[in-house]
Scaffold this active site. Sequence first.
Site, PDB file in Angstrom:
ATOM      1  N   LYS A 105       0.872  -1.168   0.000  1.00  0.00           N
ATOM      2  CA  LYS A 105       0.000   0.000   0.000  1.00  0.00           C
ATOM      3  C   LYS A 105       0.909   1.218   0.000  1.00  0.00           C
ATOM      4  CE  LYS A 105      -3.103   2.718   2.837  1.00  0.00           C
ATOM      5  NZ  LYS A 105      -3.918   2.797   4.051  1.00  0.00           N
ATOM      6  N   GLY A 166      -8.711   9.264   9.527  1.00  0.00           N
ATOM      7  CA  GLY A 166      -9.076   9.461  10.921  1.00  0.00           C
ATOM      8  C   GLY A 166     -10.141  10.523  11.141  1.00  0.00           C
ATOM      9  N   GLY A 193     -11.289   7.599   6.229  1.00  0.00           N
ATOM     10  CA  GLY A 193     -12.372   8.548   6.451  1.00  0.00           C
ATOM     11  C   GLY A 193     -13.673   7.930   6.937  1.00  0.00           C
ATOM     12  N   ASN A 214      -9.636   1.278   9.637  1.00  0.00           N
ATOM     13  CA  ASN A 214      -8.740   1.063  10.758  1.00  0.00           C
ATOM     14  C   ASN A 214      -9.236   1.826  11.975  1.00  0.00           C
ATOM     15  OD1 ASN A 214      -6.648   0.741  12.563  1.00  0.00           O
ATOM     16  ND2 ASN A 214      -5.044   0.990  11.077  1.00  0.00           N
TER      17      ASN A 214
END
Lengths: 268, 376, 66
Positions: A105, A166, A193, A214
């Site tokens: 990634k 976040g 997001g 996450n």
Amino acid sequence: MERQDKAQDAWVVGGHRFSSRLLMGTGKFQDAETMVRAVLASRAQIVTVALRRVGRIPREDDMLGPLGELKGITLMPNTSGARNASEAIRAARLGRELCGSPFVKVEIHPNPHHLMPDPIETFEAAKILAAEGFVVMPYMPADPVLAKRLEDVGCASLMPLGSAIGSGRGLATVEMLRLILRDARIPVIVDAGLRSPSEAAAALEMGCDAVLVNSAVAAAGDPVAMAAAFAQAVKAGRDAHRAGLMPQGGGTALATSPLTAFLSEEGQ
Amino acid sequence: MTPQMPAWLDPSPWLDGRESTPADVERALGCDAPGPRELAALLSPAAHPFMEVMAQHARALTQRHFGRTISMYAPLYLANYCTNGCAYCGFASDRVQPRRRLELPEAEDELAMLKGMGFEEVLLLTGERTSHAGFDYLLECVSLAARRFHAVGIEAFPMTTREYALLAEAGCTGVTLYQETYDPRQYDRLHRWGPKKDYLDRLDAPARAMEAGMRTVGLGVLLGLSDPAFDAICLLRHAVHLRRIHWKSGITLSFPRLRPQSGNFAAMFPVDEAWLAQLVFAVRVVLPDVPLLLSTRERPEFRDGMAGLGISKMSAGSRTSVGGYGEAEPMTEGQFQVSDTRSVPEFCSMLRNRGLEPVFKNWDSVFRDAAGGEHG
Amino acid sequence: MKLIVNGEAYEAKRHESVSALLEEMGIGGRPVVVVLNDEVIPSSSRSACGLREGDCVELFRLVGGG
């Protein structure tokens, strides 16, 4: 479509087939045990990991030891911490060495506050890594032109952001995501997001191939339960997409025909 | 031998869409990301009661993307030499009619006439590649036209990527190349002889033009040659395929219907105006931002009704014979019969009366690279 | 033997191989990647790869990340 396997409803990225459409990040958890239980509850088959220097004093906070023993989970190292393409390329090579997987990634965010991805450095890194044979999954702004650029240089998927990392603002980029989806030839994964499972479901409903979460899990009241909730939402969203949503503001038959009256006058 | 359709073009998964229900039509009209399934539903008989709604959708989408404007262009026939045996075409090599090409000074005169009529975009047409009107001739004509017109399109024969690149360098901004029909069997039957018999070479040519940096590529089918729903789905899939790969070029779509022409070929699958309108509305719904063209093949009342109702680009005052603009009595027959014979001012005043502004020039070529090419 | 490990000076007692150094640092069995003077040392070559005075060693491990 080449990016989907209709019968199994699996999706394919870089020649690898996955059935779970939820990807999980492993950062920001209170402890390793919760993280592992959350990953299991999420049924994710791809989890992201980061790379850090080993400290002088060996630490016992090995988050990933238990994950490595889980069958059927692909570790995808990210390049977090990289501020430009060459740092990201270096991180990717080290990550490949550690994880033994070609997945990477690519994430390059020079600004430490909003963490928005740098499109130019991301493009440069993706180009080189794809040529080296990596399965490149770039974290990117939801920009349809950048999406085509990244596709053209051989990326395996696109990972546009729903909103800032976040931020929990959900699919703020929805119109741009629609344009990306419309023309994409490789899987589109909304990354960053998301806050609630309903947002993940919405991403799948509109045709995204997968989502990566996450913070939304790690910072939830009960991370393990939230991971399970995301798993169900992603499944529901995908099933809804396949089922076909009911029309919104569609049409009903009209008796009057002010616009099409001219058609009845055909003089052939 | 019947050519094999590539998988990305094959319409068969959606051909049962002709049995759609009214609910399918409603779903198609309210769909966030409509595709071939929705197009098939909107083309089905179940959509007939929805024509007015489809027209409203088509108008709203057309206005949203193109405003209350109609882009204007004019065709210019350079030559009618041809070696192909297209059963439906007035220029086919077995049709008895005078053959000619415009010499460069004549082409210059015709271009000047069009410019005098107000046009800023011209479409240059020829038949198949011949020694009379081959690539070099076309290249010279493009260079000539590019001096006067900001947009110069060609509608000729399939070329190599290299040739398209040379044309682009000379100022060619668009390539129009209709597959005529995507049905391989009908294609093979109707293209009796000549280079055009090569279905796959023609199919691939728009991609080559885009690869060469051509700004826009025009696709289309000649309605009447085969099952129009089959061809419409293929046309959509072709456009979507090209848009995904060659994302730096634009696409336009045209909907020519077979017109009476020298040879008197009768349409095997006749398409009436209502069906053509349904097709245009349906395509507008699935491709909201693609320019849709309508030529003077259609009669004035139909053109007036369709302007802005999906259609965003039109020709006017057209002549379809070689040298047709300069001559009171054309020396050659046209490729097809013009049905809307109104002058450009007449046509423009009709548009204005309907609240539409004719736009002759949308952009200027001052930004083109000094070398003439596009960035890679 | 003086080495630079992760950017800091390090006095290594065992330096006959990279593997020995990792043992000495207490990370022998742990999944780490070793970069010796800007070159990745595959785990299969660690026991055969010796160290020299002033060598620059960088060690990375996986941590949680999104």
